[in-house]
Motif scaffolding. Structure first.
Motif, short mmCIF file in Angstrom:
data_model
loop_
_atom_site.label_atom_id
_atom_site.label_comp_id
_atom_site.label_asym_id
_atom_site.label_seq_id
_atom_site.Cartn_x
_atom_site.Cartn_y
_atom_site.Cartn_z
N ASP A 1 -8.92 2.81 11.08
CA ASP A 1 -9.93 1.90 10.53
C ASP A 1 -11.12 1.79 11.49
O ASP A 1 -12.28 1.78 11.07
CB ASP A 1 -9.31 0.53 10.28
CG ASP A 1 -10.24 -0.41 9.55
OD1 ASP A 1 -11.00 0.06 8.67
OD2 ASP A 1 -10.22 -1.62 9.85
N ARG B 1 -2.78 2.31 4.76
CA ARG B 1 -2.34 1.26 5.68
C ARG B 1 -0.85 1.40 5.98
O ARG B 1 -0.42 1.29 7.12
CB ARG B 1 -2.63 -0.11 5.06
CG ARG B 1 -2.10 -1.26 5.90
CD ARG B 1 -2.50 -2.58 5.34
NE ARG B 1 -3.95 -2.68 5.50
CZ ARG B 1 -4.71 -3.60 4.94
NH1 ARG B 1 -4.16 -4.50 4.17
NH2 ARG B 1 -5.99 -3.64 5.14
N LEU C 1 -9.25 2.56 1.23
CA LEU C 1 -8.14 2.62 2.18
C LEU C 1 -6.90 1.90 1.63
O LEU C 1 -5.77 2.35 1.82
CB LEU C 1 -8.55 2.03 3.53
CG LEU C 1 -9.60 2.81 4.31
CD1 LEU C 1 -9.98 2.07 5.58
CD2 LEU C 1 -9.11 4.21 4.63
N GLY D 1 -12.99 -0.44 2.29
CA GLY D 1 -11.75 -1.23 2.26
C GLY D 1 -10.88 -0.95 1.05
O GLY D 1 -9.69 -0.64 1.21
N SER E 1 -14.92 3.02 10.57
CA SER E 1 -16.00 2.04 10.68
C SER E 1 -17.08 2.52 11.65
O SER E 1 -18.27 2.36 11.38
CB SER E 1 -15.46 0.69 11.15
OG SER E 1 -14.58 0.17 10.19
N TYR F 1 -3.00 2.72 11.81
CA TYR F 1 -4.00 2.29 10.82
C TYR F 1 -5.18 1.59 11.50
O TYR F 1 -6.33 1.81 11.14
CB TYR F 1 -3.38 1.36 9.78
CG TYR F 1 -4.42 0.81 8.82
CD1 TYR F 1 -4.95 1.61 7.82
CD2 TYR F 1 -4.90 -0.50 8.96
CE1 TYR F 1 -5.91 1.11 6.95
CE2 TYR F 1 -5.86 -0.99 8.10
CZ TYR F 1 -6.36 -0.18 7.10
OH TYR F 1 -7.33 -0.67 6.25
#
Length: 194
Positions: free
Chosen positions: A102, A91, A85, A82, A106, A98
């Motif tokens: 993400d 972002r 990023l 997190g 993940s 995004y």
């Protein structure tokens, strides 16, 4: 006089018994491939409960182990990925993409954790906490092919559609407590011998 005869008569018998013991000891010291392979097989069976004493992990135990893994992974993701990023302004640079980016990051993180832990340790941290272990049909650690099928193909099938999460319930109803991903890889989750 009779006692002398008994002693003389028993000496050949005593030496014969000693010779037989010596031969047995020599034979037991010589490497025997059959006995070595049997000993190794016995070790594997004892380590993984491959005999009738093999205890398969049920639905709820596996559910709690998976929940612990998921909680740990989400925490690590928020703590490690997190900030990276956010600091790189991805972002804003990716805009609408995004969310997709993400999700992919993940998913890769999730897959890598489960695949590497299962391959090298035979269990994830959640499974270790609850005393569970993932083994092949023979009771060994999974090969790379089995890990890819179990963690890659099997979990992708489960997680590609939210409706397919219901297929995890098969663990509760099969005699060997296998989920769809276990059946694909021919793997089992058992209680580890303590």
């Amino acid at each position: 006089m009779e006692q002398g005869m008994i002693n003389r008569g028993s000496r050949p018998r005593r030496s014969r018994i000693l010779q037989q013991r010596k031969k047995r000891q020599e034979r037991s010291l010589q490497p025997n491939r059959e006995s070595e392979s049997l000993n190794r097989q016995e070790e594997i069976e004892l380590e993984t409960h491959y005999t009738k004493e093999r205890h398969y992990a049920g639905f709820w135990m596996r559910f709690w182990a998976f929940s612990l893994d998921a909680l740990m992974l989400l925490s690590l993701r928020w703590l490690l990925i997190g900030p990276i990023l956010n600091l790189t302004d991805l972002r804003y640079a990716l805009g609408g993409m995004y969310g997709f980016f993400d999700l992919v990051v993940s998913a890769v993180f999730f897959f890598a954790y489960f695949a590497l832990m299962t391959k090298f340790y035979g269990a994830t941290i959640g499974k270790m906490v609850f005393g569970l272990r993932v083994v092949s049909k023979e009771g060994d650690l999974l090969s790379w092919r089995e890990v890819i099928f179990r963690e890659g193909v099997g979990r992708v099938l489960h997680q590609s559609f939210a409706l397919l999460y219901i297929l995890y319930i098969t663990v509760a109803f099969t005699s060997t407590k296998q989920g769809l991903h276990d059946m694909i890889a021919d793997s089992y989750v058992i209680y580890e011998k303590r």
